[in-house]
Design an enzyme around this catalytic site. Structure first.
Site, PDB file in Angstrom:
ATOM      1  N   TYR A 102     141.481  81.886 -40.013  1.00  0.00           N
ATOM      2  CA  TYR A 102     141.481  80.685 -40.845  1.00  0.00           C
ATOM      3  C   TYR A 102     140.367  80.765 -41.881  1.00  0.00           C
ATOM      4  O   TYR A 102     139.960  81.861 -42.250  1.00  0.00           O
ATOM      5  CB  TYR A 102     141.486  79.403 -39.972  1.00  0.00           C
ATOM      6  CG  TYR A 102     142.147  78.330 -40.779  1.00  0.00           C
ATOM      7  CD1 TYR A 102     143.498  78.424 -41.102  1.00  0.00           C
ATOM      8  CD2 TYR A 102     141.414  77.300 -41.330  1.00  0.00           C
ATOM      9  CE1 TYR A 102     144.095  77.524 -41.953  1.00  0.00           C
ATOM     10  CE2 TYR A 102     142.005  76.390 -42.176  1.00  0.00           C
ATOM     11  CZ  TYR A 102     143.344  76.505 -42.492  1.00  0.00           C
ATOM     12  OH  TYR A 102     143.917  75.621 -43.353  1.00  0.00           O
ATOM     13  N   ARG A 155     147.233  73.214 -53.511  1.00  0.00           N
ATOM     14  CA  ARG A 155     145.775  73.046 -53.371  1.00  0.00           C
ATOM     15  C   ARG A 155     145.339  73.734 -52.083  1.00  0.00           C
ATOM     16  O   ARG A 155     145.150  73.096 -51.061  1.00  0.00           O
ATOM     17  CB  ARG A 155     145.430  71.554 -53.374  1.00  0.00           C
ATOM     18  CG  ARG A 155     143.978  71.241 -53.597  1.00  0.00           C
ATOM     19  CD  ARG A 155     143.334  70.564 -52.404  1.00  0.00           C
ATOM     20  NE  ARG A 155     143.357  71.427 -51.251  1.00  0.00           N
ATOM     21  CZ  ARG A 155     143.017  71.080 -50.016  1.00  0.00           C
ATOM     22  NH1 ARG A 155     142.664  69.870 -49.745  1.00  0.00           N
ATOM     23  NH2 ARG A 155     143.033  71.929 -49.009  1.00  0.00           N
ATOM     24  N   LYS A 173     147.425  77.949 -39.629  1.00  0.00           N
ATOM     25  CA  LYS A 173     147.272  76.687 -38.884  1.00  0.00           C
ATOM     26  C   LYS A 173     148.100  76.700 -37.610  1.00  0.00           C
ATOM     27  O   LYS A 173     147.669  76.212 -36.563  1.00  0.00           O
ATOM     28  CB  LYS A 173     147.696  75.498 -39.760  1.00  0.00           C
ATOM     29  CG  LYS A 173     146.647  75.157 -40.800  1.00  0.00           C
ATOM     30  CD  LYS A 173     146.052  73.789 -40.571  1.00  0.00           C
ATOM     31  CE  LYS A 173     144.660  73.692 -41.133  1.00  0.00           C
ATOM     32  NZ  LYS A 173     144.278  72.410 -41.671  1.00  0.00           N
ATOM     33  N   GLU A 244     150.432  70.084 -45.487  1.00  0.00           N
ATOM     34  CA  GLU A 244     149.227  70.890 -45.571  1.00  0.00           C
ATOM     35  C   GLU A 244     148.988  71.392 -46.989  1.00  0.00           C
ATOM     36  O   GLU A 244     149.868  72.024 -47.575  1.00  0.00           O
ATOM     37  CB  GLU A 244     149.397  72.094 -44.619  1.00  0.00           C
ATOM     38  CG  GLU A 244     148.210  72.978 -44.492  1.00  0.00           C
ATOM     39  CD  GLU A 244     147.033  72.272 -43.848  1.00  0.00           C
ATOM     40  OE1 GLU A 244     147.229  71.444 -42.938  1.00  0.00           O
ATOM     41  OE2 GLU A 244     145.901  72.553 -44.272  1.00  0.00           O
ATOM     42  N   ASP A 245     147.809  71.098 -47.517  1.00  0.00           N
ATOM     43  CA  ASP A 245     147.372  71.667 -48.797  1.00  0.00           C
ATOM     44  C   ASP A 245     148.334  71.399 -49.956  1.00  0.00           C
ATOM     45  O   ASP A 245     148.600  72.277 -50.783  1.00  0.00           O
ATOM     46  CB  ASP A 245     147.052  73.164 -48.650  1.00  0.00           C
ATOM     47  CG  ASP A 245     145.721  73.371 -47.919  1.00  0.00           C
ATOM     48  OD1 ASP A 245     145.114  72.371 -47.481  1.00  0.00           O
ATOM     49  OD2 ASP A 245     145.276  74.521 -47.780  1.00  0.00           O
ATOM     50  N   ASP A 267     147.153  66.718 -42.693  1.00  0.00           N
ATOM     51  CA  ASP A 267     145.898  67.137 -42.077  1.00  0.00           C
ATOM     52  C   ASP A 267     144.708  67.024 -43.030  1.00  0.00           C
ATOM     53  O   ASP A 267     143.597  66.721 -42.615  1.00  0.00           O
ATOM     54  CB  ASP A 267     146.013  68.581 -41.568  1.00  0.00           C
ATOM     55  CG  ASP A 267     144.793  68.961 -40.756  1.00  0.00           C
ATOM     56  OD1 ASP A 267     144.463  68.202 -39.825  1.00  0.00           O
ATOM     57  OD2 ASP A 267     144.146  69.974 -41.071  1.00  0.00           O
ATOM     58  N   ASP A 268     144.943  67.269 -44.315  1.00  0.00           N
ATOM     59  CA  ASP A 268     143.830  67.220 -45.270  1.00  0.00           C
ATOM     60  C   ASP A 268     143.299  65.800 -45.397  1.00  0.00           C
ATOM     61  O   ASP A 268     142.117  65.595 -45.672  1.00  0.00           O
ATOM     62  CB  ASP A 268     144.288  67.723 -46.638  1.00  0.00           C
ATOM     63  CG  ASP A 268     144.919  69.090 -46.507  1.00  0.00           C
ATOM     64  OD1 ASP A 268     144.223  70.001 -46.055  1.00  0.00           O
ATOM     65  OD2 ASP A 268     146.121  69.217 -46.794  1.00  0.00           O
ATOM     66  N   ASN A 407     135.582  73.974 -48.706  1.00  0.00           N
ATOM     67  CA  ASN A 407     135.967  75.318 -48.279  1.00  0.00           C
ATOM     68  C   ASN A 407     136.494  76.106 -49.473  1.00  0.00           C
ATOM     69  O   ASN A 407     136.971  75.508 -50.426  1.00  0.00           O
ATOM     70  CB  ASN A 407     137.111  75.228 -47.249  1.00  0.00           C
ATOM     71  CG  ASN A 407     136.656  74.607 -45.963  1.00  0.00           C
ATOM     72  OD1 ASN A 407     135.584  74.900 -45.473  1.00  0.00           O
ATOM     73  ND2 ASN A 407     137.503  73.741 -45.404  1.00  0.00           N
TER      74      ASN A 407
HETATM   75  P1  NAI Z   1     141.288  67.251 -53.773  1.00  0.00           P
HETATM   76  O1  NAI Z   1     141.701  68.163 -54.859  1.00  0.00           O
HETATM   77  O2  NAI Z   1     142.216  66.218 -53.274  1.00  0.00           O
HETATM   78  O3  NAI Z   1     139.935  66.478 -54.217  1.00  0.00           O
HETATM   79  C1  NAI Z   1     138.832  67.064 -54.849  1.00  0.00           C
HETATM   80  C2  NAI Z   1     137.973  65.953 -55.418  1.00  0.00           C
HETATM   81  O4  NAI Z   1     136.790  66.533 -55.942  1.00  0.00           O
HETATM   82  C3  NAI Z   1     138.627  65.180 -56.546  1.00  0.00           C
HETATM   83  O5  NAI Z   1     138.389  63.811 -56.381  1.00  0.00           O
HETATM   84  C4  NAI Z   1     137.881  65.657 -57.789  1.00  0.00           C
HETATM   85  O6  NAI Z   1     137.779  64.655 -58.789  1.00  0.00           O
HETATM   86  C5  NAI Z   1     136.518  65.937 -57.196  1.00  0.00           C
HETATM   87  N1  NAI Z   1     135.763  66.833 -58.057  1.00  0.00           N
HETATM   88  C6  NAI Z   1     136.163  67.991 -58.639  1.00  0.00           C
HETATM   89  N2  NAI Z   1     135.175  68.454 -59.433  1.00  0.00           N
HETATM   90  C7  NAI Z   1     134.151  67.574 -59.352  1.00  0.00           C
HETATM   91  C8  NAI Z   1     132.872  67.503 -59.956  1.00  0.00           C
HETATM   92  N3  NAI Z   1     132.454  68.443 -60.805  1.00  0.00           N
HETATM   93  N4  NAI Z   1     132.084  66.467 -59.627  1.00  0.00           N
HETATM   94  C9  NAI Z   1     132.505  65.524 -58.765  1.00  0.00           C
HETATM   95  N5  NAI Z   1     133.704  65.539 -58.171  1.00  0.00           N
HETATM   96  C10 NAI Z   1     134.520  66.557 -58.462  1.00  0.00           C
HETATM   97  O7  NAI Z   1     140.817  68.170 -52.573  1.00  0.00           O
HETATM   98  P2  NAI Z   1     140.543  67.750 -51.063  1.00  0.00           P
HETATM   99  O8  NAI Z   1     141.758  67.932 -50.255  1.00  0.00           O
HETATM  100  O9  NAI Z   1     139.898  66.428 -51.015  1.00  0.00           O
HETATM  101  O10 NAI Z   1     139.532  68.904 -50.622  1.00  0.00           O
HETATM  102  C11 NAI Z   1     138.250  69.006 -51.209  1.00  0.00           C
HETATM  103  C12 NAI Z   1     137.467  70.067 -50.482  1.00  0.00           C
HETATM  104  O11 NAI Z   1     137.257  69.675 -49.127  1.00  0.00           O
HETATM  105  C13 NAI Z   1     138.159  71.440 -50.427  1.00  0.00           C
HETATM  106  O12 NAI Z   1     137.210  72.451 -50.626  1.00  0.00           O
HETATM  107  C14 NAI Z   1     138.673  71.505 -49.036  1.00  0.00           C
HETATM  108  O13 NAI Z   1     138.750  72.850 -48.570  1.00  0.00           O
HETATM  109  C15 NAI Z   1     137.611  70.738 -48.294  1.00  0.00           C
HETATM  110  N6  NAI Z   1     138.098  70.249 -47.032  1.00  0.00           N
HETATM  111  C16 NAI Z   1     137.317  70.442 -45.930  1.00  0.00           C
HETATM  112  C17 NAI Z   1     137.744  70.086 -44.708  1.00  0.00           C
HETATM  113  C18 NAI Z   1     136.836  70.281 -43.550  1.00  0.00           C
HETATM  114  O14 NAI Z   1     135.750  70.692 -43.695  1.00  0.00           O
HETATM  115  N7  NAI Z   1     137.242  70.010 -42.355  1.00  0.00           N
HETATM  116  C19 NAI Z   1     139.079  69.535 -44.518  1.00  0.00           C
HETATM  117  C20 NAI Z   1     139.801  69.266 -45.743  1.00  0.00           C
HETATM  118  C21 NAI Z   1     139.314  69.633 -46.951  1.00  0.00           C
END
Ligand code: NAI
Length: 550
Positions: A102, A155, A173, A244-245, A267-268, A407
């Site tokens: 993963y 995504r 997953k 997912e994603d 899940d996200d 991530n």
């Molecule tokens: P998403 O694409 O839905 O959201 C990303 C957010 O970040 C958006 O609101 C965007 O406006 C904001 N963003 C982008 N550039 C920015 C900047 N320069 N300044 C401020 N905000 C900014 O993505 P999602 O699903 O919310 O995932 C975000 C991250 O969280 C990914 O890296 C994902 O891998 C990680 N993640 C971690 C998990 C965990 O640790 N268990 C689980 C799910 C997601």
């Protein structure tokens, strides 16, 4: 240890065909009697190896690989040959293997999908198949599917649009469902909905394996997803469907559209929320404060951020806050600055967290204005929690809560080492991708990983065990409370706010029981309630051991 299969020897494939069936193949572990009965004599080297000896051979080869990507390829090839051996290896080395099968390594695999491709796994449903999706699903060779993970690749982790290469994520997953919660691999189905990609690099790459077109959007896209979900629910009525994603412009809408109609979750949004809430509950054991007293500033207002915010709000309401009071404790910064009432054109999912606060165009300004007790990074912006941020948090809080969840590792808002160093060891830290332990002033800190694998396999196990009709937020809240309750004082002592991954099957069994309990209470279970629910949940778990065929 072996168990005897219920499948009569006569019904099994024989000879070469059996060796090429990864769910049944035992390789050199076929006994002399099985070799004679199943037409295998002469097709294998003569010495019969035990499962543990095969594991030793795999590990020898595995540790000789030079890169994580080579290790990934090695493991996936093993999965394609012999699933029992693959899962035995993964379960016995879960901490070592999780980052390979993963995040972060799976992200590299997705990026090079067309170049690494060896054998297909899962179901590829493309836009070209619209109108015909049901017949594709009927091509799947296993009738009793219980868990489907589906993506459209838009995504992938924090890596953006990976098109058809996103298939690595459902495959990974579902491996975790089996490794962490004992879902039988024969009951799993990874699905890629290929509606095109915006990734120009892939569109130009002659080895890219998906549709060479820009993404289908709007009503035609929704109709295509609906065709898939309706067909999947019809053909596999017992299955839980995990989104997912997906890109966040689709993810929230699809979840709202389907969550009351079929057994589905995202899940996200929901899994991440539960793992983050569990981390906060554990952190509060260290700070001695209440959830309601927290002021939480999120960097990133996408699926993960809003999902976490919503679940925290409902948990604060469980502590007696009103919805409005609870929302007032959660603030979001997106790519345009602090989410506030004065902003125009905010996406629907952000509106409930748009408060009456002065505008702040960047994270530093928002931080000064809000003075939070906790910061949660879900932005995919690496290094955005810099020294200034952590030092400010440490001035205002005896134990600042710092979750850098983006991530893969390259996108993390700050490393564990930086968080501990800049806070002089006071930060309560968790990351999305794993970081190694680090030393500061003679103390060893073991950073926690807010890994969704603590939550979704257990939730799936509970849903499968009681045959729940729907997946609800109450199930995720129960999963979060259960996970936090399993963190030991010795974990907290070394800074780790999640249990050791080595306990993951025990954790999943507890979460599965708690989730099934909610389903029974809320009238959502289709299976009759067993006398001993915990034992029944454990008994449904598949173990990677060989069955005896003859
Ligand atoms: P998403 O694409 O839905 O959201 C990303 C957010 O970040 C958006 O609101 C965007 O406006 C904001 N963003 C982008 N550039 C920015 C900047 N320069 N300044 C401020 N905000 C900014 O993505 P999602 O699903 O919310 O995932 C975000 C991250 O969280 C990914 O890296 C994902 O891998 C990680 N993640 C971690 C998990 C965990 O640790 N268990 C689980 C799910 C997601």
């Amino acid at each position: 240890m072996t168990t005897t299969t219920s499948k009569a020897t006569a019904a099994l494939p024989r000879g070469e065909e059996l060796l090429h069936d990864p769910l049944l193949n035992k390789g050199t572990a076929f006994t002399p009697a099985e070799r004679r009965a199943l037409g295998l004599s002469g097709l294998l080297p003569p010495h019969v190896h035990r499962l543990d000896e095969q594991v030793a051979r795999v590990m020898d080869n595995y540790r000789n690989k030079q890169t994580d990507l080579e290790r990934y390829i090695h493991l996936v090839s093993l999965q394609d040959r012999n699933e029992t051996l693959f899962y035995r290896v993964v379960v016995d080395h879960i901490e070592e293997m999780m980052p390979i099968i993963y995040t972060p390594t799976v992200g590299q695999a997705c990026q090079q999908w067309g170049h690494l491709f060896r054998r297909p796994r899962g179901l590829y449903v493309s836009w070209e198949d619209r109108g015909n999706v049901e017949s594709l699903l009927r091509n799947w060779p296993h009738a009793d599917v219980r868990v489907i993970v589906v993506t459209d690749g838009e995504r992938i982790l924090g890596l953006g649009d990976q098109g058809v290469g996103g298939m690595g994520i459902p495959v990974g997953k579902l491996s975790l469902y089996t490794a962490c919660a004992g879902i039988d691999p024969a009951h799993t189905l990874p699905v890629m909905l290929d509606v095109g990609t915006e990734n120009e690099g892939y569109l130009r790459d002659p080895l890219y394996m998906g549709l060479r077109q820009k993404r289908i959007r709007g009503a035609p896209y929704d109709a295509f997803v609906a065709e898939f979900i309706e067909a999947a629910a019809r053909i596999f009525p017992e299955a839980i469907i995990q989104f997912e994603d997906f890109g966040n412009q689709n993810a929230f809408r699809l979840l709202e559209q389907w969550r009351e109609r079929v057994c589905t979750f995202n899940d996200d949004i929901q899994g991440t929320a539960a793992v983050a809430l569990a981390g906060i509950y554990s952190a509060l054991r260290l700070t001695g404060k209440k959830l309601r007293e927290q002021r939480i500033l999120f960097l990133g207002a996408g699926e993960a951020g809003i999902g976490i915010g919503d679940l925290i709000v409902s948990a604060m309401m469980d502590e007696g806050a009103t919805c409005e009071e609870a929302r007032q404790q959660c603030f979001f910064v997106d790519s345009h600055g602090l989410v506030s009432k004065s902003r125009t054109g905010l996406a629907e999912h952000k509106l409930r967290f748009a408060h009456d606060v002065p505008p702040a165009t960047d994270f530093h300004a928002a931080l000064e204005a809000i003075r939070p007790t906790a910061i949660v990074g879900v932005s995919t912006v690496p290094r955005s929690f810099d020294q200034r941020v952590i030092e400010a948090m440490s001035r205002w809080n005896e134990r600042p809560i710092v979750f850098a969840l983006s991530n893969p590792t390259s996108k993390s808002e700050c490393t564990a080492e930086d968080a501990y160093r800049w806070s002089e060891g006071r930060a309560i830290y968790a990351s999305g991708s794993p970081f190694p332990p680090c030393q500061l002033n003679g103390k060893t800190f073991v950073p926690g990983q807010g890994n969704n694998s603590y939550i979704f396999p257990g939730v799936g196990l509970g849903v499968v065990a009681c045959r729940a009709r729907l997946v609800t937020d109450r199930m995720f809240a129960a999963a979060a409370r259960t996970l936090a309750s399993l963190v030991l004082p010795s974990d907290l002592e070394m800074g780790r706010i999640y249990p050791s991954l080595t306990r993951i099957r025990e954790v999943s069994a507890h979460i599965g029981t708690a989730v099934a309990e909610v389903a029974y209470k809320d009238g959502l279970a289709r299976a009759p309630r067993p006398a001993d629910l915990a034992a029944a949940v454990r008994n449904t778990m598949w173990d990677p051991v060989y069955r005896t065929y003859a």
